[in-house]
Scaffold this motif. Structure first.
Motif, PDB file in Angstrom:
ATOM      1  N   ARG A  49       3.672 101.705 115.744  1.00 27.46           N
ATOM      2  CA  ARG A  49       4.936 102.311 116.214  1.00 27.46           C
ATOM      3  C   ARG A  49       6.139 101.535 115.675  1.00 27.46           C
ATOM      4  O   ARG A  49       7.132 102.135 115.271  1.00 27.46           O
ATOM      5  CB  ARG A  49       4.990 102.334 117.744  1.00 27.46           C
ATOM      6  CG  ARG A  49       4.072 103.337 118.354  1.00 27.46           C
ATOM      7  CD  ARG A  49       4.770 104.660 118.519  1.00 27.46           C
ATOM      8  NE  ARG A  49       3.837 105.613 119.088  1.00 27.46           N
ATOM      9  CZ  ARG A  49       3.713 106.852 118.686  1.00 27.46           C
ATOM     10  NH1 ARG A  49       4.474 107.323 117.741  1.00 27.46           N
ATOM     11  NH2 ARG A  49       2.848 107.647 119.250  1.00 27.46           N
ATOM     12  N   ASP A  50       6.036 100.189 115.687  1.00 32.46           N
ATOM     13  CA  ASP A  50       7.114  99.374 115.115  1.00 32.46           C
ATOM     14  C   ASP A  50       7.282  99.677 113.631  1.00 32.46           C
ATOM     15  O   ASP A  50       8.407  99.789 113.133  1.00 32.46           O
ATOM     16  CB  ASP A  50       6.829  97.877 115.295  1.00 32.46           C
ATOM     17  CG  ASP A  50       6.846  97.425 116.737  1.00 32.46           C
ATOM     18  OD1 ASP A  50       7.494  98.101 117.574  1.00 32.46           O
ATOM     19  OD2 ASP A  50       6.204  96.392 117.034  1.00 32.46           O
ATOM     20  N   ILE A  62       0.607 106.680 109.490  1.00 27.84           N
ATOM     21  CA  ILE A  62       0.188 105.285 109.313  1.00 27.84           C
ATOM     22  C   ILE A  62      -1.253 105.109 109.793  1.00 27.84           C
ATOM     23  O   ILE A  62      -2.072 104.490 109.107  1.00 27.84           O
ATOM     24  CB  ILE A  62       1.142 104.330 110.058  1.00 27.84           C
ATOM     25  CG1 ILE A  62       2.538 104.394 109.447  1.00 27.84           C
ATOM     26  CG2 ILE A  62       0.601 102.898 110.042  1.00 27.84           C
ATOM     27  CD1 ILE A  62       3.623 103.714 110.262  1.00 27.84           C
ATOM     28  N   ALA A  63      -1.566 105.688 110.948  1.00 25.66           N
ATOM     29  CA  ALA A  63      -2.925 105.584 111.491  1.00 25.66           C
ATOM     30  C   ALA A  63      -3.948 106.203 110.544  1.00 25.66           C
ATOM     31  O   ALA A  63      -5.017 105.617 110.303  1.00 25.66           O
ATOM     32  CB  ALA A  63      -3.000 106.246 112.868  1.00 25.66           C
ATOM     33  N   ARG A  64      -3.632 107.371 109.996  1.00 24.79           N
ATOM     34  CA  ARG A  64      -4.571 108.027 109.069  1.00 24.79           C
ATOM     35  C   ARG A  64      -4.748 107.206 107.785  1.00 24.79           C
ATOM     36  O   ARG A  64      -5.850 107.108 107.257  1.00 24.79           O
ATOM     37  CB  ARG A  64      -4.108 109.445 108.750  1.00 24.79           C
ATOM     38  CG  ARG A  64      -4.362 110.424 109.891  1.00 24.79           C
ATOM     39  CD  ARG A  64      -4.174 111.870 109.462  1.00 24.79           C
ATOM     40  NE  ARG A  64      -2.846 112.166 108.958  1.00 24.79           N
ATOM     41  CZ  ARG A  64      -1.806 112.536 109.710  1.00 24.79           C
ATOM     42  NH1 ARG A  64      -1.945 112.648 111.025  1.00 24.79           N
ATOM     43  NH2 ARG A  64      -0.644 112.801 109.168  1.00 24.79           N
ATOM     44  N   LEU A  78       5.186 102.272  99.337  1.00 20.48           N
ATOM     45  CA  LEU A  78       6.337 101.406  99.105  1.00 20.48           C
ATOM     46  C   LEU A  78       7.229 101.312 100.339  1.00 20.48           C
ATOM     47  O   LEU A  78       7.735 100.229 100.663  1.00 20.48           O
ATOM     48  CB  LEU A  78       7.136 101.880  97.889  1.00 20.48           C
ATOM     49  CG  LEU A  78       6.434 101.694  96.543  1.00 20.48           C
ATOM     50  CD1 LEU A  78       7.231 102.343  95.431  1.00 20.48           C
ATOM     51  CD2 LEU A  78       6.172 100.223  96.252  1.00 20.48           C
ATOM     52  N   LYS A  79       7.407 102.421 101.045  1.00 21.15           N
ATOM     53  CA  LYS A  79       8.191 102.394 102.286  1.00 21.15           C
ATOM     54  C   LYS A  79       7.543 101.475 103.315  1.00 21.15           C
ATOM     55  O   LYS A  79       8.216 100.678 103.969  1.00 21.15           O
ATOM     56  CB  LYS A  79       8.313 103.802 102.889  1.00 21.15           C
ATOM     57  CG  LYS A  79       9.245 104.720 102.175  1.00 21.15           C
ATOM     58  CD  LYS A  79       9.229 106.084 102.868  1.00 21.15           C
ATOM     59  CE  LYS A  79       9.974 107.115 102.078  1.00 21.15           C
ATOM     60  NZ  LYS A  79       9.902 108.438 102.723  1.00 21.15           N
ATOM     61  N   LEU A  80       6.237 101.612 103.476  1.00 19.20           N
ATOM     62  CA  LEU A  80       5.512 100.804 104.448  1.00 19.20           C
ATOM     63  C   LEU A  80       5.554  99.328 104.075  1.00 19.20           C
ATOM     64  O   LEU A  80       5.822  98.467 104.918  1.00 19.20           O
ATOM     65  CB  LEU A  80       4.066 101.277 104.568  1.00 19.20           C
ATOM     66  CG  LEU A  80       3.877 102.673 105.158  1.00 19.20           C
ATOM     67  CD1 LEU A  80       2.446 103.145 104.972  1.00 19.20           C
ATOM     68  CD2 LEU A  80       4.274 102.697 106.623  1.00 19.20           C
TER      69      LEU A  80
END
Length: 98
Positions: A49-50, A62-64, A78-80
Motif C-alpha cells: 500500500r505504501d 503490485i501484488a500480482r 521503473l515507477k516501482l
C-alpha cells in the motif's frame, strides 16, 4: 523444481526437455528481478500500500507482479523501483544468472 527467493526456476529434466533455453533464461531473469524488488521493498519496510502511494501503481497490480502472475511493462517496473530509490541496469548476463 528449485526456487530463487520463493520463485520457481527451471532446472528439472522435464522442464529442459519441454522449454527452450531462451524461455528458461527469461523466466529465471524475471524471477530474480521480482525477488530483488520484493527484497528491496521489505528492506525499506515499505508495504504494498505504501508503494502504491509512492509509485502510483495500484496495490493489486503490485501484488500480482510480486506473485509472478503478470509481466509488468518496463515503465511500471521503473515507477516501482524509483519509488524505492532503485533503477534497472544493464549488466553482463553471467553476473546475474547463477
Amino acid at each position: 523444481m528449485t526456487t530463487i527467493k520463493g520463485f520457481r526456476v527451471w532446472d528439472e529434466y522435464y522442464d529442459k526437455e519441454h522449454f527452450t533455453p531462451e524461455e528458461i533464461a527469461k523466466s529465471d531473469l524475471q524471477a530474480a528481478l521480482i525477488a530483488a524488488m520484493i527484497e528491496t521493498r521489505k528492506e525499506k519496510n515499505i508495504s504494498q500500500r505504501d508503494l502504491e502511494k509512492l509509485s502510483g501503481v495500484k496495490q493489486p497490480v503490485i501484488a500480482r507482479i510480486e506473485k509472478g502472475e503478470n509481466s509488468p511493462q518496463v515503465s511500471t517496473l521503473l515507477k516501482l523501483l524509483a519509488a524505492m530509490d532503485k533503477t534497472l541496469a544493464i549488466v553482463p548476463l553471467k553476473a546475474t544468472v547463477k
